[in-house]
Design a protein around this motif. Structure first.
Motif, PDB file in Angstrom:
ATOM      1  N   TYR A  28      39.034 -42.991  20.015  1.00  0.00           N
ATOM      2  CA  TYR A  28      40.247 -43.447  20.691  1.00  0.00           C
ATOM      3  C   TYR A  28      40.322 -42.897  22.121  1.00  0.00           C
ATOM      4  N   LEU A  29      40.894 -43.733  22.993  1.00  0.00           N
ATOM      5  CA  LEU A  29      41.126 -43.370  24.382  1.00  0.00           C
ATOM      6  C   LEU A  29      42.635 -43.402  24.604  1.00  0.00           C
ATOM      7  N   PRO A  30      43.299 -42.234  24.609  1.00  0.00           N
ATOM      8  CA  PRO A  30      44.762 -42.215  24.755  1.00  0.00           C
ATOM      9  C   PRO A  30      45.180 -42.514  26.188  1.00  0.00           C
ATOM     10  N   ILE A  31      46.210 -43.343  26.322  1.00  0.00           N
ATOM     11  CA  ILE A  31      46.754 -43.707  27.632  1.00  0.00           C
ATOM     12  C   ILE A  31      48.255 -43.477  27.591  1.00  0.00           C
ATOM     13  N   ASP A  32      48.751 -42.613  28.447  1.00  0.00           N
ATOM     14  CA  ASP A  32      50.173 -42.287  28.467  1.00  0.00           C
ATOM     15  C   ASP A  32      50.971 -43.481  28.983  1.00  0.00           C
ATOM     16  N   VAL A  33      52.042 -43.831  28.281  1.00  0.00           N
ATOM     17  CA  VAL A  33      52.838 -45.003  28.667  1.00  0.00           C
ATOM     18  C   VAL A  33      53.567 -44.765  29.990  1.00  0.00           C
ATOM     19  N   THR A  34      53.683 -43.506  30.438  1.00  0.00           N
ATOM     20  CA  THR A  34      54.362 -43.224  31.706  1.00  0.00           C
ATOM     21  C   THR A  34      53.429 -43.329  32.907  1.00  0.00           C
ATOM     22  N   TYR A  35      52.133 -43.551  32.662  1.00  0.00           N
ATOM     23  CA  TYR A  35      51.204 -43.685  33.779  1.00  0.00           C
ATOM     24  C   TYR A  35      51.551 -44.912  34.615  1.00  0.00           C
ATOM     25  N   PRO A  36      51.318 -44.869  35.928  1.00  0.00           N
ATOM     26  CA  PRO A  36      51.495 -46.081  36.743  1.00  0.00           C
ATOM     27  C   PRO A  36      50.474 -47.138  36.337  1.00  0.00           C
ATOM     28  N   ASN A  37      50.797 -48.388  36.611  1.00  0.00           N
ATOM     29  CA  ASN A  37      49.944 -49.503  36.183  1.00  0.00           C
ATOM     30  C   ASN A  37      48.533 -49.395  36.745  1.00  0.00           C
ATOM     31  N   GLU A  38      48.410 -48.890  37.988  1.00  0.00           N
ATOM     32  CA  GLU A  38      47.079 -48.781  38.605  1.00  0.00           C
ATOM     33  C   GLU A  38      46.190 -47.816  37.807  1.00  0.00           C
ATOM     34  N   ARG A  39      46.773 -46.715  37.337  1.00  0.00           N
ATOM     35  CA  ARG A  39      45.988 -45.747  36.574  1.00  0.00           C
ATOM     36  C   ARG A  39      45.626 -46.322  35.204  1.00  0.00           C
ATOM     37  N   ILE A  40      46.563 -47.020  34.576  1.00  0.00           N
ATOM     38  CA  ILE A  40      46.276 -47.647  33.282  1.00  0.00           C
ATOM     39  C   ILE A  40      45.136 -48.650  33.423  1.00  0.00           C
ATOM     40  N   ASP A  41      45.201 -49.479  34.466  1.00  0.00           N
ATOM     41  CA  ASP A  41      44.146 -50.469  34.696  1.00  0.00           C
ATOM     42  C   ASP A  41      42.796 -49.777  34.894  1.00  0.00           C
ATOM     43  N   TYR A  42      42.793 -48.674  35.636  1.00  0.00           N
ATOM     44  CA  TYR A  42      41.544 -47.953  35.895  1.00  0.00           C
ATOM     45  C   TYR A  42      40.944 -47.414  34.597  1.00  0.00           C
TER      46      TYR A  42
END
Length: 548
Positions: A28-42
């Motif tokens: 699994y690769l955890p992604i924090d829901v509070t991250y900005p969209n640019e970081r999530i996309d990256y």
């Protein structure tokens, strides 16, 4: 070995997602829901994530993602209930998760952690749970590997895991300390305790990691429960959560990061990979079962940071942290190697200044930065959180007893709390710069001849006009070199003896004038006569013939 993204709030669905991913053989690769969209996309692009488990409210923000989506909160109910237990397909060397950490290039880097590393750490962490049925609380981001302790150690034992949905951090910390038996958190989380007014706690074991733990924070915990067991844990993400641990004793002179956990080796080396003797500072290198596979899609960086072990088998991770072995065989942490700065010709370790600040009884948290202030002059600024009433003058006495003048922060900033990142670590970028600090007083004109003479000297040295007698020398752009000029001019123009350390003690015109007048009246110099080091932690500061 495939990577499955997990973009969900702390919830039951998050736990279901983790267990499902691991059971399938993926990581699994955890992604924090509070991250900005640019970081999530990256993260989704860099991780080459083909499947993303999420929640329906986040679907609209994923317009750039072209992989498969599964909304856990909506689609789980539509799945058929399995009638058998799918076979285990993972091997110990398969990936368990990839956590992204900050990178020196400005882009986050993915740390690949295998099952065997997680199992090794969790097996060790089970020792924190000394009785059955001890509950734990999941309240930190899954993108922060501190969460691994609360999550897997509890599930591994079959104990109760309480999952707190995101809310005000103070409310969260209060919930944790009222209802958890074992808790893992950062020292920054502990700073909220003093404002909660708790008189007791259900917590029996506190594991602290991620930052430097101070004596003040330990005392704060002991006020809640004098039987509380406190462990100080150290370890980077690249070595799977925790690599060394120290059980903190209330009467300990120094809080160390202890000794290596099971199946782990730690070395302290110089720049040429020679082991340092006891008491000599060097870079901390970690090896053993907990070592990560490396960085995702970054072979060059992996080779640079994960090196062949010159002292034995396997590899070592170059942490970039500084430390030394003390005489008791425990590891002392001194901060980051890359926290070294150069100021007016001196090489300075900011971590060393932070450590001295934290050793003062009235300081519960501290961070030191090199800030650009007035006239583009760089200044060392010390930010600290104080416990109760505290005299800044005595704090400066403490700093002068342990640090050379060029390392003493020109500006000390007392804050109610230090700003935190979503991972619960100190957010250095959110600390106020020198230009943002409001002066506590308006202009106050000189009232005595000594004050008028000192104001003229200050204006000459600092190149400023209308300096008031309550203004801070260092907040106006003063530093150690200008302090030397100040001392020289005072001696020449006023004909009195004065030492450099006096500037750091009496840093306003009024306080310095009062001190000089008292010294003249007494017919003797007003400075510290001797500093006699007794040991690493104890000293006598002899002032006017009296011990302080």
């Amino acid at each position: 070995g495939d990577l499955v993204g997990l973009l969900v709030e702390r919830s039951i669905e998050m736990i279901v997602g983790i267990l499902g991913i691991l059971k399938s053989g993926a990581a699994y690769l955890p992604i924090d829901v509070t991250y900005p969209n640019e970081r999530i996309d990256y993260l989704l692009e860099d991780g080459k994530v083909a499947l993303l488990l999420t929640q329906s409210e986040y679907l609209l923000g994923l317009s750039h993602y072209d992989g498969s989506l599964f909304a856990l909160d909506e689609e789980l109910e539509g799945l058929a209930t399995p009638t058998d237990n799918p076979p285990r397909v993972n091997k110990p060397t398969d990936l368990a998760y990839v956590i992204y950490t900050s990178g020196t290039t400005g882009r986050p880097k993915g740390v690949m952690v295998e099952h065997t590393s997680v199992v090794n750490y969790i097996t060790w962490a089970n020792g924190y749970y000394f009785s059955s049925g001890q509950s734990s609380t999941l309240f930190t981001s899954l993108s922060f590997d501190l969460t691994i302790t609360n999550l897997f150690a509890t599930l591994f034992r079959g104990d109760i895991l309480r999952v707190l949905s995101p809310t005000d951090l103070s409310v969260t910390i209060e919930e944790v300390f009222r209802h958890s038996g074992v808790v893992k958190l950062t020292p920054s989380h502990l700073q909220l305790l003093s404002s909660l007014g708790l008189s007791e706690t259900a917590v029996e074991v506190v594991i602290v990691g991620g930052e430097v733990l101070s004596k003040g924070q330990v005392k704060e915990l002991e006020l809640l429960n004098d039987q509380l067991q406190i462990y100080n844990e150290y370890g980077p993400t690249e070595a799977t959560v925790g690599s060394s641990v120290c059980k903190v004793m209330s009467d300990a002179e120094q809080i160390t990061i202890g000794r290596p956990i099971g199946n782990t080796v730690i070395y302290v080396v110089d720049d040429w990979l020679n082991q340092q003797p006891i008491g000599v500072v060097g870079e901390i290198l970690i090896g053993g079962t907990g070592l990560a596979r490396g960085y995702l899609h970054q072979e060059d960086l992996t080779e640079e940071k994960f090196i062949r072990n010159p002292f034995g088998e396997g590899r070592l991770y170059k942490t970039g942290d500084l430390g030394y072995w003390n005489g008791e065989g425990a590891l002392e942490y001194l901060g980051r190697k890359d926290d070294q700065v150069k100021l007016r010709g001196y090489r300075i370790e900011l971590g060393e200044i932070e450590r001295v600040l934290l050793e003062y009884a009235g300081v519960s948290q501290a961070v030191v930065l090199l800030q650009e202030g007035l006239d583009d002059e760089k200044q060392i600024v010390g930010y600290y959180v104080k416990g109760g009433d505290m005299d800044e003058g005595l704090l400066r006495d403490h700093l002068q007893a342990w640090l050379p003048a060029y390392m003493i922060p020109g500006v000390l900033v007392a804050l109610e709390h230090l700003p935190l990142t979503p991972n619960g670590k100190i957010d250095k970028q959110s600390l106020p710069g020198i230009d943002q600090l409001e002066r506590d007083q308006s202009y106050v004109s000189p009232a005595t001849d000594t004050e008028r003479q000192l104001v003229e000297i200050w204006e000459q040295v600092l190149g400023r006009e209308e300096i008031g007698v309550e203004d801070n020398f260092f907040e106006l752009g003063g530093h150690s070199l200008k302090a030397v000029q100040l001392v020289s001019r005072v001696q020449q123009q006023l004909g009195v003896d004065m030492e450099l350390r006096d500037v750091f003690t009496y840093f306003t015109v009024r306080s310095l004038a009062d001190q000089l007048e008292r010294a003249q009246a007494a017919g003797r110099q007003a400075h510290y006569e001797a500093i006699v080091p007794v040991s690493y932690q104890d000293y006598y500061l002899v002032s006017h013939g009296q011990r302080r």
